[in-house]
Design a protein around this motif. Structure first.
Motif, PDB file in Angstrom:
ATOM      1  N   PRO A   1      -9.509  -2.945   9.266  1.00  0.00           N
ATOM      2  CA  PRO A   1     -10.045  -4.300   9.392  1.00  0.00           C
ATOM      3  C   PRO A   1     -10.067  -5.033   8.049  1.00  0.00           C
ATOM      4  CG  PRO A   1     -11.462  -2.725  10.520  1.00  0.00           C
ATOM      5  CD  PRO A   1     -10.449  -1.933   9.760  1.00  0.00           C
ATOM      6  N   GLY A   2      -9.852  -6.322   8.105  1.00  0.00           N
ATOM      7  CA  GLY A   2     -10.019  -7.156   6.918  1.00  0.00           C
ATOM      8  C   GLY A   2      -8.818  -7.293   6.006  1.00  0.00           C
ATOM      9  N   VAL A   3      -7.674  -6.711   6.362  1.00  0.00           N
ATOM     10  CA  VAL A   3      -6.514  -6.766   5.467  1.00  0.00           C
ATOM     11  C   VAL A   3      -5.726  -8.079   5.570  1.00  0.00           C
ATOM     12  CG1 VAL A   3      -6.186  -4.267   5.310  1.00  0.00           C
ATOM     13  CG2 VAL A   3      -5.065  -5.528   7.142  1.00  0.00           C
ATOM     14  N   GLY A   4      -6.061  -8.896   6.582  1.00  0.00           N
ATOM     15  CA  GLY A   4      -5.394 -10.190   6.710  1.00  0.00           C
ATOM     16  C   GLY A   4      -4.440 -10.290   7.885  1.00  0.00           C
ATOM     17  N   THR A   5      -4.606  -9.431   8.865  1.00  0.00           N
ATOM     18  CA  THR A   5      -3.700  -9.433  10.025  1.00  0.00           C
ATOM     19  C   THR A   5      -3.830 -10.719  10.837  1.00  0.00           C
ATOM     20  OG1 THR A   5      -4.214  -7.078  10.136  1.00  0.00           O
ATOM     21  CG2 THR A   5      -2.920  -7.983  11.932  1.00  0.00           C
ATOM     22  N   SER A   6      -5.077 -11.116  11.109  1.00  0.00           N
ATOM     23  CA  SER A   6      -5.276 -12.276  11.988  1.00  0.00           C
ATOM     24  C   SER A   6      -4.699 -13.539  11.368  1.00  0.00           C
ATOM     25  CB  SER A   6      -6.764 -12.482  12.277  1.00  0.00           C
ATOM     26  OG  SER A   6      -7.244 -11.379  12.993  1.00  0.00           O
TER      27      SER A   6
ATOM     28  N   LEU B   1       6.565  -2.629   6.868  1.00  0.00           N
ATOM     29  CA  LEU B   1       5.350  -2.784   6.064  1.00  0.00           C
ATOM     30  C   LEU B   1       5.264  -4.182   5.460  1.00  0.00           C
ATOM     31  CD1 LEU B   1       2.917  -1.432   4.519  1.00  0.00           C
ATOM     32  CD2 LEU B   1       4.570  -0.878   2.726  1.00  0.00           C
ATOM     33  N   VAL B   2       4.094  -4.793   5.583  1.00  0.00           N
ATOM     34  CA  VAL B   2       3.844  -6.072   4.930  1.00  0.00           C
ATOM     35  C   VAL B   2       2.614  -5.890   4.038  1.00  0.00           C
ATOM     36  CG1 VAL B   2       3.094  -8.463   5.299  1.00  0.00           C
ATOM     37  CG2 VAL B   2       4.839  -7.480   6.777  1.00  0.00           C
ATOM     38  N   THR B   3       2.745  -6.210   2.759  1.00  0.00           N
ATOM     39  CA  THR B   3       1.597  -6.072   1.873  1.00  0.00           C
ATOM     40  C   THR B   3       0.679  -7.268   2.083  1.00  0.00           C
ATOM     41  OG1 THR B   3       3.221  -5.259   0.316  1.00  0.00           O
ATOM     42  CG2 THR B   3       0.956  -5.494  -0.500  1.00  0.00           C
TER      43      THR B   3
ATOM     44  N   CYS C   1      -0.910  -3.966   5.156  1.00  0.00           N
ATOM     45  CA  CYS C   1      -1.663  -2.973   4.382  1.00  0.00           C
ATOM     46  C   CYS C   1      -1.915  -3.537   2.989  1.00  0.00           C
ATOM     47  CB  CYS C   1      -0.820  -1.696   4.306  1.00  0.00           C
ATOM     48  SG  CYS C   1      -1.569  -0.383   3.348  1.00  0.00           S
ATOM     49  N   GLU C   2      -3.137  -3.398   2.492  1.00  0.00           N
ATOM     50  CA  GLU C   2      -3.459  -3.906   1.152  1.00  0.00           C
ATOM     51  C   GLU C   2      -3.090  -2.890   0.081  1.00  0.00           C
ATOM     52  OE1 GLU C   2      -7.542  -5.030   0.664  1.00  0.00           O
ATOM     53  OE2 GLU C   2      -7.482  -6.294   2.431  1.00  0.00           O
ATOM     54  N   GLN C   3      -3.095  -3.341  -1.159  1.00  0.00           N
ATOM     55  CA  GLN C   3      -2.794  -2.423  -2.275  1.00  0.00           C
ATOM     56  C   GLN C   3      -4.056  -1.671  -2.698  1.00  0.00           C
ATOM     57  OE1 GLN C   3      -1.408  -6.109  -4.126  1.00  0.00           O
ATOM     58  NE2 GLN C   3      -0.045  -4.800  -5.311  1.00  0.00           N
ATOM     59  N   THR C   4      -4.660  -0.970  -1.774  1.00  0.00           N
ATOM     60  CA  THR C   4      -5.848  -0.172  -2.118  1.00  0.00           C
ATOM     61  C   THR C   4      -5.694   1.216  -1.508  1.00  0.00           C
ATOM     62  OG1 THR C   4      -7.070  -0.728  -0.103  1.00  0.00           O
ATOM     63  CG2 THR C   4      -7.349  -2.231  -1.968  1.00  0.00           C
TER      64      THR C   4
ATOM     65  N   ALA D   1      -3.650   3.416   6.814  1.00  0.00           N
ATOM     66  CA  ALA D   1      -2.302   3.179   7.343  1.00  0.00           C
ATOM     67  C   ALA D   1      -1.665   4.520   7.717  1.00  0.00           C
ATOM     68  CB  ALA D   1      -1.444   2.464   6.302  1.00  0.00           C
ATOM     69  N   ARG D   2      -1.849   5.490   6.822  1.00  0.00           N
ATOM     70  CA  ARG D   2      -1.225   6.789   7.085  1.00  0.00           C
ATOM     71  C   ARG D   2      -1.821   7.415   8.345  1.00  0.00           C
ATOM     72  NH1 ARG D   2      -2.056  10.183   2.778  1.00  0.00           N
ATOM     73  NH2 ARG D   2      -0.782   8.818   1.527  1.00  0.00           N
ATOM     74  N   GLN D   3      -3.140   7.261   8.471  1.00  0.00           N
ATOM     75  CA  GLN D   3      -3.852   7.784   9.648  1.00  0.00           C
ATOM     76  C   GLN D   3      -3.328   7.140  10.939  1.00  0.00           C
ATOM     77  OE1 GLN D   3      -6.218   9.820   8.446  1.00  0.00           O
ATOM     78  NE2 GLN D   3      -6.619  10.655  10.492  1.00  0.00           N
ATOM     79  N   LEU D   4      -3.189   5.823  10.877  1.00  0.00           N
ATOM     80  CA  LEU D   4      -2.725   5.085  12.057  1.00  0.00           C
ATOM     81  C   LEU D   4      -1.297   5.519  12.435  1.00  0.00           C
ATOM     82  CD1 LEU D   4      -3.170   2.893  14.164  1.00  0.00           C
ATOM     83  CD2 LEU D   4      -2.559   1.168  12.482  1.00  0.00           C
ATOM     84  N   LEU D   5      -0.440   5.634  11.422  1.00  0.00           N
ATOM     85  CA  LEU D   5       0.938   6.066  11.692  1.00  0.00           C
ATOM     86  C   LEU D   5       0.941   7.462  12.313  1.00  0.00           C
ATOM     87  CD1 LEU D   5       2.743   4.898   8.423  1.00  0.00           C
ATOM     88  CD2 LEU D   5       3.001   3.920  10.707  1.00  0.00           C
ATOM     89  N   HIS D   6       0.067   8.305  11.782  1.00  0.00           N
ATOM     90  CA  HIS D   6      -0.023   9.670  12.300  1.00  0.00           C
ATOM     91  C   HIS D   6      -0.441   9.651  13.779  1.00  0.00           C
ATOM     92  CE1 HIS D   6      -0.909  13.927  12.440  1.00  0.00           C
ATOM     93  NE2 HIS D   6      -2.098  13.630  12.965  1.00  0.00           N
ATOM     94  N   ASN D   7      -1.488   8.856  14.079  1.00  0.00           N
ATOM     95  CA  ASN D   7      -1.961   8.764  15.469  1.00  0.00           C
ATOM     96  C   ASN D   7      -0.863   8.261  16.404  1.00  0.00           C
ATOM     97  OD1 ASN D   7      -4.416   9.612  14.667  1.00  0.00           O
ATOM     98  ND2 ASN D   7      -5.377   7.575  14.640  1.00  0.00           N
ATOM     99  N   LEU D   8      -0.116   7.280  15.927  1.00  0.00           N
ATOM    100  CA  LEU D   8       0.950   6.724  16.771  1.00  0.00           C
ATOM    101  C   LEU D   8       2.046   7.768  16.997  1.00  0.00           C
ATOM    102  CD1 LEU D   8       1.249   3.138  15.258  1.00  0.00           C
ATOM    103  CD2 LEU D   8       0.268   3.764  17.465  1.00  0.00           C
TER     104      LEU D   8
END
Ligand SMILES: Nc1ncnc2c1ncn2[C@@H]1O[C@H](COP(=O)(O)OP(=O)(O)OP(=O)(O)O)[C@@H](O)[C@H]1O
Ligand SMILES: [Mg+2]
Length: 398
Positions: free
Chosen positions: A141-146, A306-308, A277-280, A287-294
């Protein structure tokens, strides 16, 4: 192009059985019997094969339906099906115009092979434009997707494809961010749309759906997410597929959406998927977790670009490193524009109105241009000239 199948049955389990067999062949869409709009839906969806259930108790109804549809679409390839069939039933189906018959109790592989055979003989899909779906996922949440989804959808509608229907599916959570960012009241939500599935048409679209003043259609999740439990997941999926027949481009903000089945389905039918994904470190970790789940759920994550988000060149962790770490393809960097974004949010105006030349929008324009290429459109209809030369020359050329 992917094959599309329409399956007409009252019985969800029969739809599922058939879908299982059709899985590797194309996209099955479920329609009920009692659809007044069936003919219209068949026409607007376009289909390779229409499967109609011929159960003993509704064989007459199925025969009438097949007859009627064939009188409207003579080239339609109708295949009858039933859990179990006898010669009488098959004869009835064939008499009404069905070209083949499938028994659901046959082994899945056998069904698959006969459908494969039918596909080889059936005519290709009628030439029609199908919509392109671009989905934005947030690493967290909060990375700027919306904001990225809202601005991309708006750019497409205002600059690139002003005469085409464009939809923003605001599936981010908390629900309704798009309506705040665009200052547009969204009264009709996903649940309402799913309930209206059987009477879905252009009239419903223009009357019930909310539209931003640019003409961009917006559909959000219900404010109370518990309402999602009242709708059939299969119907929700059918609706998403249906959108691809009604809109030229659909931008989906999947934000932090937790309803995994629908999420997986939206991803499955998306033509382009971007993860913000932010630079943090926490953002890369999520992101890695989400990719793993998918991946665990069988999704080919190499389809996701990927979009920064909130890119700042002063931050040590650079996007190329992030891409390498996540083994993703870097698509774009969305520059950090903190003050601008806050100012826009507080006056309820999109950045495109306030600062159309902002570098954040320039980045999104490149993504929008890619979408236009995918739908075979030449490009911006009334975009401001991009290059310095263009800006100077434009007034002289008028
Ligand atoms: N490029 C940007 N530069 C600076 N701030 C940004 C940028 N993009 C978004 N923000 C800010 O980050 C916050 C979250 O933005 P947004 O709602 O777009 O993100 P989100 O990923 O959808 O968040 P959520 O998951 O909470 O819905 C907002 O305060 C917004 O102003
Ligand atoms: Mg959001």
């Amino acid at each position: 192009m992917e094959h599309r199948f329409i399956v007409v049955t009252e019985d969800e389990s029969h739809f599922r059985d058939l879908s299982e067999a059709l899985q590797s062949l194309g996209l099955p869409v479920w329609l009920h019997w009692n659809t007044d709009m069936l003919a219209q839906l068949v026409g607007s969806l376009g289909t390779n094969i229409l499967f109609v259930e011929f159960a003993a108790e509704n064989a007459q109804k199925a025969a009438d339906l097949t007859n009627n549809l064939l009188s409207v679409f003579p080239r339609l390839w109708v295949v009858g099906f039933a859990k179990r069939a006898d010669t009488q039933l098959i004869r009835e189906a064939m008499r009404s115009g069905a070209r083949d018959f499938i028994e659901l109790q046959s082994p899945v592989e056998e069904i698959r092979q006969s459908v494969q055979g039918i596909l080889e003989q059936s005519p290709p899909l009628p030439a029609k434009s199908t919509g392109n779906m671009v989905t934005l996922l947030g690493a967290r949440p909060g990375v700027g997707t919306s904001l990225a989804a809202v601005n991309l959808a708006l750019l497409l509608k205002q600059e690139y494809l002003p005469d085409e229907p464009i939809l923003l599916l605001d599936f981010g959570y908390p629900a309704g961010d798009a309506s705040l960012y665009l200052d547009t009241k969204v009264g009709f939500n996903l649940c309402d749309a799913v309930r209206s599935l059987r009477r879905f048409d252009h009239v419903l679209l223009s009357t019930a759906f909310s539209h931003h003043k640019s003409g961009l259609a917006i559909l959000s999740l219900p404010h109370n997410l518990a309402d999602l439990r009242d709708i059939s997941p299969v119907d929700a999926m059918t609706l998403l597929s249906l959108f691809k027949s009604y809109f030229k481009v659909i931008v989906v903000d999947l934000g932090g959406f937790a309803g995994m089945d629908l999420l997986m389905y939206a991803l499955g039918i998306s033509d382009q998927i971007l993860m913000v994904c932010e630079q943090t470190v926490p953002s890369v970790f999520s992101a890695r977790q989400l990719l793993h789940n998918l991946r665990e759920r069988g999704f080919a994550t190499d389809r996701i670009g990927l979009v920064t988000g909130k890119y700042d060149s002063r931050i040590d962790m650079d996007p190329a490193q992030i891409a390498l770490n996540l083994q993703m393809r870097l698509v774009e960097n969305l520059p950090q524009r903190t003050e601008k974004m806050i100012a826009c949010a507080n006056i309820g105006k999109p950045l495109l109105d306030v600062a159309p030349k902002d570098p954040y929008l320039e980045t999104l324009r490149r993504i929008a241009a890619g979408q236009c290429r995918q739908v075979g459109s030449p490009g911006p209809a009334n975009a401001p000239p991009r290059s310095v030369f263009g800006r100077w020359l434009a007034p002289l050329l008028k």
